[in-house]
Design a protein around this motif. Structure first.
Motif, PDB file in Angstrom:
ATOM      1  N   ARG A  67       0.837  -1.208   0.000  1.00  0.00           N
ATOM      2  CA  ARG A  67       0.000   0.000   0.000  1.00  0.00           C
ATOM      3  C   ARG A  67       0.869   1.254   0.000  1.00  0.00           C
ATOM      4  N   ARG A  78       1.582   6.640  -6.862  1.00  0.00           N
ATOM      5  CA  ARG A  78       0.535   7.610  -7.220  1.00  0.00           C
ATOM      6  C   ARG A  78       1.015   9.040  -7.004  1.00  0.00           C
ATOM      7  N   ALA A 130       2.300   1.636  -3.480  1.00  0.00           N
ATOM      8  CA  ALA A 130       1.271   2.141  -4.388  1.00  0.00           C
ATOM      9  C   ALA A 130       1.035   3.633  -4.163  1.00  0.00           C
ATOM     10  N   THR A 147      -6.356 -11.990  -9.791  1.00  0.00           N
ATOM     11  CA  THR A 147      -6.908 -13.335  -9.652  1.00  0.00           C
ATOM     12  C   THR A 147      -7.854 -13.660 -10.800  1.00  0.00           C
ATOM     13  N   LYS A 172      -8.606   3.152 -12.609  1.00  0.00           N
ATOM     14  CA  LYS A 172      -8.603   2.621 -11.254  1.00  0.00           C
ATOM     15  C   LYS A 172      -7.378   1.727 -11.077  1.00  0.00           C
ATOM     16  N   PRO A 173      -6.844   1.657  -9.877  1.00  0.00           N
ATOM     17  CA  PRO A 173      -5.673   0.811  -9.655  1.00  0.00           C
ATOM     18  C   PRO A 173      -6.019  -0.671  -9.816  1.00  0.00           C
ATOM     19  N   ILE A 174      -5.026  -1.457 -10.174  1.00  0.00           N
ATOM     20  CA  ILE A 174      -5.199  -2.905 -10.311  1.00  0.00           C
ATOM     21  C   ILE A 174      -5.253  -3.505  -8.909  1.00  0.00           C
ATOM     22  N   THR A 175      -6.293  -4.297  -8.666  1.00  0.00           N
ATOM     23  CA  THR A 175      -6.468  -4.923  -7.354  1.00  0.00           C
ATOM     24  C   THR A 175      -6.082  -6.397  -7.432  1.00  0.00           C
ATOM     25  N   GLU A 176      -5.991  -7.008  -6.270  1.00  0.00           N
ATOM     26  CA  GLU A 176      -5.715  -8.448  -6.229  1.00  0.00           C
ATOM     27  C   GLU A 176      -6.841  -9.232  -6.894  1.00  0.00           C
ATOM     28  N   GLU A 177      -8.079  -8.738  -6.766  1.00  0.00           N
ATOM     29  CA  GLU A 177      -9.209  -9.389  -7.440  1.00  0.00           C
ATOM     30  C   GLU A 177      -9.033  -9.363  -8.943  1.00  0.00           C
ATOM     31  N   ASP A 178      -8.545  -8.248  -9.478  1.00  0.00           N
ATOM     32  CA  ASP A 178      -8.284  -8.149 -10.913  1.00  0.00           C
ATOM     33  C   ASP A 178      -7.236  -9.171 -11.342  1.00  0.00           C
TER      34      ASP A 178
END
Length: 91
Positions: A7, A14, A10, A79, A71-77
């Motif tokens: 975090r 930003r 990141a 996965t 939007k930032p790339i998330t862990e969900e993205d």
């Protein structure tokens, strides 16, 4: 393995991106103002600075989009993409 907080990394990324955009914007204004002054001083016929203003302006808009619009790339993205690709091997 890294001991840094993702975090924090990141957030730093930003902040650097926002700073780079501000630098780009200031350069855009200063350089294009100078070009308009040159245009005005040389007779103010065909407004040729529009090509630089328009081209650079488009690039500046795309830069702003990457900083504020995406939007930032998330862990969900990540996965979801890994599951979508299935067994593909990355080289």
């Amino acid at each position: 393995m890294s001991d840094t907080d993702p975090r924090r990394d990141a957030a730093i990324h930003r902040l650097k991106a926002k700073r780079d955009l501000r630098t780009n914007l200031v350069s855009y204004v200063v350089v294009n103002a100078f070009l308009v002054l040159i245009w005005a001083a040389t007779g103010a016929n065909f407004f040729w600075p529009i090509f630089i203003i328009g081209g650079w302006g488009f690039g500046l808009a795309m830069h702003a989009w990457t900083v504020y619009g995406q939007k930032p790339i998330t862990e969900e993205d990540v996965t979801r993409e890994m599951e979508r690709r299935g067994g593909d091997v990355v080289e």
